[in-house]
Design an enzyme around this catalytic site. Structure first.
Site, PDB file in Angstrom:
ATOM      1  CD  GLU A 145     -43.013 -27.975  15.222  1.00 12.78           C
ATOM      2  OE1 GLU A 145     -42.027 -28.088  15.963  1.00 12.78           O
ATOM      3  OE2 GLU A 145     -43.002 -27.291  14.167  1.00 12.78           O
ATOM      4  CG  ASP A 170     -45.481 -23.822  22.598  1.00 11.57           C
ATOM      5  OD1 ASP A 170     -45.776 -23.572  23.793  1.00 11.57           O
ATOM      6  OD2 ASP A 170     -44.499 -24.514  22.267  1.00 11.57           O
ATOM      7  CG  ASP A 197     -56.168 -27.788  25.284  1.00 11.60           C
ATOM      8  OD1 ASP A 197     -55.590 -28.704  24.671  1.00 11.60           O
ATOM      9  OD2 ASP A 197     -56.773 -27.961  26.358  1.00 11.60           O
ATOM     10  CG  ASP A 220     -42.951 -32.300  30.694  1.00 16.08           C
ATOM     11  OD1 ASP A 220     -42.311 -33.260  31.176  1.00 16.08           O
ATOM     12  OD2 ASP A 220     -43.215 -31.277  31.334  1.00 16.08           O
ATOM     13  CE  LYS A 224     -40.521 -36.454  40.943  1.00 16.88           C
ATOM     14  NZ  LYS A 224     -40.818 -35.579  42.100  1.00 16.88           N
ATOM     15  CB  THR A 293     -32.582 -28.125  18.369  1.00 20.08           C
ATOM     16  OG1 THR A 293     -32.548 -29.114  19.412  1.00 20.08           O
ATOM     17  CG2 THR A 293     -33.847 -28.319  17.539  1.00 20.08           C
ATOM     18  CG  PHE A 295     -31.839 -26.847  23.793  1.00 24.18           C
ATOM     19  CD1 PHE A 295     -31.186 -26.408  24.936  1.00 24.18           C
ATOM     20  CD2 PHE A 295     -32.634 -25.956  23.107  1.00 24.18           C
ATOM     21  CE1 PHE A 295     -31.324 -25.112  25.380  1.00 24.18           C
ATOM     22  CE2 PHE A 295     -32.788 -24.653  23.542  1.00 24.18           C
ATOM     23  CZ  PHE A 295     -32.132 -24.224  24.685  1.00 24.18           C
TER      24      PHE A 295
END
Length: 314
Positions: A145, A170, A197, A220, A224, A293, A295
């Site tokens: 994960e 993470d 990483d 993420d 843009k 979750t 969120f």
């Protein structure tokens, strides 16, 4: 997993491609030499100013020693026996990053979990060895994960499925401590937390066909256009993933950002090593094993649409 409100407005990133100081995953490009750290640069500048008093060779030697001290400082754990600040050290190369560093306070409970459990269940991604996942997880099938936020969903998946090992990656220290603490409280022994990483992990620390799956939940979105190159799910990333997955292993992505979901679907569909498991070759229903979750629930209440993608390695 990125445990942040859905459809976040990411902090503006610099337009250059200098690496950030932290990651859960990166978009690989050709390696180049890294620049100096801030500490190393400051010391080196001071040495340069004093170069009139020493020979060029002596100044170069002092500068090299300063850089080496700064490198060692970056590799020292933030807590005794805990995750290193920069585990790959000089092995860490310059390339476009898919992650943003997040600064937040480590609570007493998280620090306690890191100090107690990191030596047992944590590992730094240093790029210097190949992991024996069978030994690490006592022979369990292992799913990787990438990005788990504060770890609530990861801990729940581990508790619900003790027969599957989860290697959770993470760079967010509070999240690492929180996940370790949650797993400990639940009595789950099938979680390992990797710091660093994810690209270095995939490229240099995993044996061929050693993983039974990959999960990338709510990465993420980099909304843009000029930042799309920073998105994790790219053809080059899948080139790294495919060799370490067993045939039939599932790549499971989820996002609430519609344009990113479309890109994920396009990139995964186009890659010759992956096949869509959805009957209509589109998005898949949310699997029962992926927790909803808080969120995600907030986003759904606001009308956001979450897309799951499940592709099998062929």
């Amino acid at each position: 997993m990125s445990e942040q409100p859905l459809n976040p407005a990411p902090t503006e990133a610099p337009d250059d491609d200098a690496p950030h100081t932290a990651p859960a995953g990166t978009v690989p490009t050709a390696p180049t030499r890294t620049g100096s750290t801030a500490a190393g640069s400051t010391a080196a500048d001071a040495l340069t100013d004093a170069a009139t008093d020493v020979s060029a060779d002596e100044a170069a030697a002092l500068r090299a020693a300063s850089f080496e001290r700064a490198r060692r400082l970056r590799q020292e754990p933030r807590f005794p026996g805990g995750p290193a600040a920069d585990p790959a050290g000089s092995h860490h190369e310059r390339r476009i990053r898919s992650f943003q560093p997040r600064r937040s306070r480590v609570t007493t409970g998280q620090q306690d979990a890191l100090e107690r459990l990191w030596p047992k269940w944590g590992l730094d991604i240093d790029g210097q060895r190949v992991l024996d996942l069978a030994e690490m997880f006592d022979g369990l099938p292992v799913v990787l994960e990438i990005g788990f936020g504060m770890g609530e969903a990861t801990a729940q998946m581990a508790a619900d499925d003790p027969g599957t090992g989860i290697l959770a990656v993470d760079v967010h220290t509070p999240g690492q401590g929180n996940l370790l603490g949650l797993a400990d409280m639940a009595g789950s022994t099938n979680v390992r937390v990797a710091n660093g990483d994810a690209v270095i992990l995939l490229r240099e620390m995993l044996a061929p066909e050693s993983l039974d799956g990959l999960r990338v939940y709510f990465p993420d979105p980099w909304p843009k256009a000029r930042h799309h190159k920073r998105r994790l799910i790219q053809p080059e990333f899948l080139d790294l993933v495919a060799p370490v997955l067993k045939p039939g292993a599932i790549v499971h992505c989820a996002t609430d950002w519609e344009p990113y979901a479309e890109q994920m679907l396009e990139v995964l569909t186009a890659h010759p090593r992956f096949a869509n498991t959805a009957a209509d070759s589109g998005y898949a229903p949310r699997p029962a094993f992926r927790p909803l979750t808080r969120f995600e629930g907030q986003g759904l209440d606001k009308g956001h649409v979450v897309h799951d993608l499940l592709f099998a390695r062929v």
